[in-house]
Scaffold this motif. Structure first.
Motif, mmCIF file in Angstrom:
data_model
loop_
_atom_site.group_PDB
_atom_site.id
_atom_site.type_symbol
_atom_site.label_atom_id
_atom_site.label_comp_id
_atom_site.label_asym_id
_atom_site.label_seq_id
_atom_site.Cartn_x
_atom_site.Cartn_y
_atom_site.Cartn_z
ATOM 1 N N TYR A 1 39.826 50.506 49.199
ATOM 2 C CA TYR A 1 40.318 49.168 48.886
ATOM 3 C C TYR A 1 40.145 48.858 47.403
ATOM 4 C CZ TYR A 1 40.916 47.807 53.767
ATOM 5 O OH TYR A 1 41.363 47.706 55.048
ATOM 6 N N SER A 2 40.810 47.816 47.003
ATOM 7 C CA SER A 2 40.625 47.252 45.666
ATOM 8 C C SER A 2 40.333 45.767 45.793
ATOM 9 C CB SER A 2 41.863 47.457 44.803
ATOM 10 O OG SER A 2 42.084 48.823 44.547
ATOM 11 N N LEU A 3 39.624 45.269 44.814
ATOM 12 C CA LEU A 3 39.322 43.834 44.779
ATOM 13 C C LEU A 3 39.944 43.229 43.539
ATOM 14 C CD1 LEU A 3 36.147 42.023 45.780
ATOM 15 C CD2 LEU A 3 37.102 41.556 43.518
ATOM 16 N N GLY A 4 40.600 42.130 43.742
ATOM 17 C CA GLY A 4 41.217 41.427 42.628
ATOM 18 C C GLY A 4 40.598 40.062 42.421
ATOM 19 N N VAL B 1 43.823 37.948 37.338
ATOM 20 C CA VAL B 1 42.910 37.956 36.201
ATOM 21 C C VAL B 1 42.373 39.365 35.946
ATOM 22 C CG1 VAL B 1 40.710 37.094 35.307
ATOM 23 C CG2 VAL B 1 42.230 35.555 36.580
ATOM 24 N N ALA B 2 41.848 39.985 37.003
ATOM 25 C CA ALA B 2 41.229 41.308 36.861
ATOM 26 C C ALA B 2 41.182 41.971 38.232
ATOM 27 C CB ALA B 2 39.820 41.192 36.290
ATOM 28 N N GLY B 3 41.023 43.286 38.221
ATOM 29 C CA GLY B 3 40.914 43.998 39.481
ATOM 30 C C GLY B 3 40.105 45.263 39.312
ATOM 31 N N ILE B 4 39.548 45.734 40.420
ATOM 32 C CA ILE B 4 38.729 46.928 40.377
ATOM 33 C C ILE B 4 38.956 47.745 41.642
ATOM 34 C CG2 ILE B 4 36.735 45.668 41.330
ATOM 35 C CD1 ILE B 4 34.952 47.566 39.638
ATOM 36 N N SER B 5 39.111 49.047 41.444
ATOM 37 C CA SER B 5 39.198 49.953 42.569
ATOM 38 C C SER B 5 37.801 50.177 43.134
ATOM 39 C CB SER B 5 39.792 51.296 42.126
ATOM 40 O OG SER B 5 39.636 52.274 43.140
ATOM 41 N N TRP B 6 37.658 49.994 44.435
ATOM 42 C CA TRP B 6 36.314 50.049 45.018
ATOM 43 C C TRP B 6 35.685 51.431 44.852
ATOM 44 C CZ3 TRP B 6 34.814 45.378 47.019
ATOM 45 C CH2 TRP B 6 33.515 45.337 47.528
ATOM 46 N N SER B 7 36.453 52.482 45.039
ATOM 47 C CA SER B 7 35.868 53.813 45.025
ATOM 48 C C SER B 7 35.746 54.390 43.624
ATOM 49 C CB SER B 7 36.686 54.758 45.898
ATOM 50 O OG SER B 7 38.034 54.729 45.482
ATOM 51 N N SER B 8 36.785 54.239 42.807
ATOM 52 C CA SER B 8 36.757 54.861 41.480
ATOM 53 C C SER B 8 36.131 53.977 40.426
ATOM 54 C CB SER B 8 38.178 55.227 41.037
ATOM 55 O OG SER B 8 38.915 54.059 40.723
ATOM 56 N N GLY B 9 36.130 52.676 40.656
ATOM 57 C CA GLY B 9 35.622 51.753 39.654
ATOM 58 C C GLY B 9 36.588 51.465 38.525
ATOM 59 N N VAL C 1 40.259 27.294 39.486
ATOM 60 C CA VAL C 1 39.548 27.805 40.655
ATOM 61 C C VAL C 1 39.765 29.310 40.674
ATOM 62 C CG1 VAL C 1 39.322 27.778 43.154
ATOM 63 C CG2 VAL C 1 39.862 25.658 41.918
ATOM 64 N N TYR C 2 38.672 30.036 40.764
ATOM 65 C CA TYR C 2 38.719 31.498 40.758
ATOM 66 C C TYR C 2 38.518 32.020 42.177
ATOM 67 C CZ TYR C 2 38.752 31.713 35.691
ATOM 68 O OH TYR C 2 39.121 31.599 34.376
ATOM 69 N N TYR C 3 39.358 32.982 42.544
ATOM 70 C CA TYR C 3 39.328 33.580 43.867
ATOM 71 C C TYR C 3 39.150 35.091 43.752
ATOM 72 C CZ TYR C 3 41.684 29.231 45.255
ATOM 73 O OH TYR C 3 42.027 27.922 45.471
ATOM 74 N N CYS C 4 38.462 35.673 44.719
ATOM 75 C CA CYS C 4 38.494 37.115 44.865
ATOM 76 C C CYS C 4 39.280 37.429 46.140
ATOM 77 C CB CYS C 4 37.100 37.731 44.914
ATOM 78 S SG CYS C 4 36.045 37.189 46.264
ATOM 79 N N ALA C 5 39.864 38.612 46.150
ATOM 80 C CA ALA C 5 40.689 39.027 47.274
ATOM 81 C C ALA C 5 40.684 40.549 47.343
ATOM 82 C CB ALA C 5 42.120 38.515 47.104
ATOM 83 N N VAL C 6 40.918 41.097 48.530
ATOM 84 C CA VAL C 6 40.938 42.540 48.695
ATOM 85 C C VAL C 6 42.276 43.008 49.256
ATOM 86 C CG1 VAL C 6 38.448 42.832 48.940
ATOM 87 C CG2 VAL C 6 39.857 42.413 50.983
ATOM 88 N N LYS C 7 42.613 44.232 48.923
ATOM 89 C CA LYS C 7 43.802 44.879 49.448
ATOM 90 C C LYS C 7 43.506 46.354 49.661
ATOM 91 C CE LYS C 7 47.248 46.094 46.803
ATOM 92 N NZ LYS C 7 47.102 47.570 46.769
ATOM 93 N N TYR C 8 44.268 46.979 50.517
ATOM 94 C CA TYR C 8 44.162 48.419 50.708
ATOM 95 C C TYR C 8 44.919 49.108 49.588
ATOM 96 C CZ TYR C 8 44.130 52.945 53.000
ATOM 97 O OH TYR C 8 43.930 54.270 53.294
ATOM 98 N N GLY C 9 44.313 50.142 49.031
ATOM 99 C CA GLY C 9 44.985 50.890 47.990
ATOM 100 C C GLY C 9 44.624 50.418 46.600
ATOM 101 N N PRO C 10 45.410 50.825 45.590
ATOM 102 C CA PRO C 10 45.055 50.550 44.201
ATOM 103 C C PRO C 10 45.208 49.084 43.829
ATOM 104 C CG PRO C 10 47.193 51.603 44.313
ATOM 105 C CD PRO C 10 46.624 51.648 45.701
ATOM 106 N N VAL C 11 44.643 48.750 42.687
ATOM 107 C CA VAL C 11 44.730 47.390 42.183
ATOM 108 C C VAL C 11 46.192 47.014 41.961
ATOM 109 C CG1 VAL C 11 44.182 45.882 40.229
ATOM 110 C CG2 VAL C 11 42.454 47.478 41.107
ATOM 111 N N SER C 12 46.515 45.797 42.290
ATOM 112 C CA SER C 12 47.853 45.260 42.038
ATOM 113 C C SER C 12 47.713 43.878 41.429
ATOM 114 C CB SER C 12 48.649 45.187 43.338
ATOM 115 O OG SER C 12 49.853 44.459 43.149
ATOM 116 N N THR C 13 48.671 43.519 40.604
ATOM 117 C CA THR C 13 48.684 42.167 40.056
ATOM 118 C C THR C 13 49.428 41.192 40.957
ATOM 119 O OG1 THR C 13 50.698 42.592 38.793
ATOM 120 C CG2 THR C 13 48.600 43.095 37.702
#
Length: 123
Positions: free
Chosen positions: A32-35, A48-56, A93-105
């Motif tokens: 997953y990735s977190l945005g 704003v920003a995103g990070i791949s959970w496994s690769s960083g 207001v800042y939110y975090c969110a997750v998705k399967y796969g690479p970071v997306s905007t």
């Protein structure tokens, strides 16, 4: 059931710093990735920003490059967003969110969202 809980928002003067945290639970996030997104009053929610959970590996929108840093806390399902040199334009207001796969905007690709945390930067 995946849950995301944000914390760390608040009021800060221009030029100051804040660190937001997003605690994730409910599954393993290896693929997953977190945005991080934000929504200012009267404006659309934006990436704003995103990070791949496994690769960083990370990605940032141009307006925060060099000021914001996102990183995963080792050994925990927690991701932080360090925000430096804040300006009133960062108020949102800042939110975090997750998705399967690479970071997306693209926010519609994210399947689970946190409740949001208010960041207010005074001039």
């Amino acid at each position: 059931q995946v849950q995301l809980v944000e914390s760390g928002g608040g009021l800060v003067q221009a030029g100051g710093s804040l660190r937001l945290s997003c605690a994730a639970s409910g599954r393993t996030f290896n693929y997953y990735s977190l945005g991080w997104f934000r929504q200012a009053p009267g404006k659309k929610r934006e990436f704003v920003a995103g990070i791949s959970w496994s690769s960083g590996s990370t990605d940032y929108t141009d307006s925060v490059k060099g000021r914001f840093t996102t990183a995963r806390e080792p050994g925990k399902n927690t991701v932080h967003l360090r925000m430096n040199a804040l300006t009133p334009e960062d108020t949102a207001v800042y939110y975090c969110a997750v998705k399967y796969g690479p970071v997306s905007t693209t926010l519609t690709q994210y399947t689970t969202w946190g409740q949001g945390t208010q960041v207010t930067v005074s001039s």
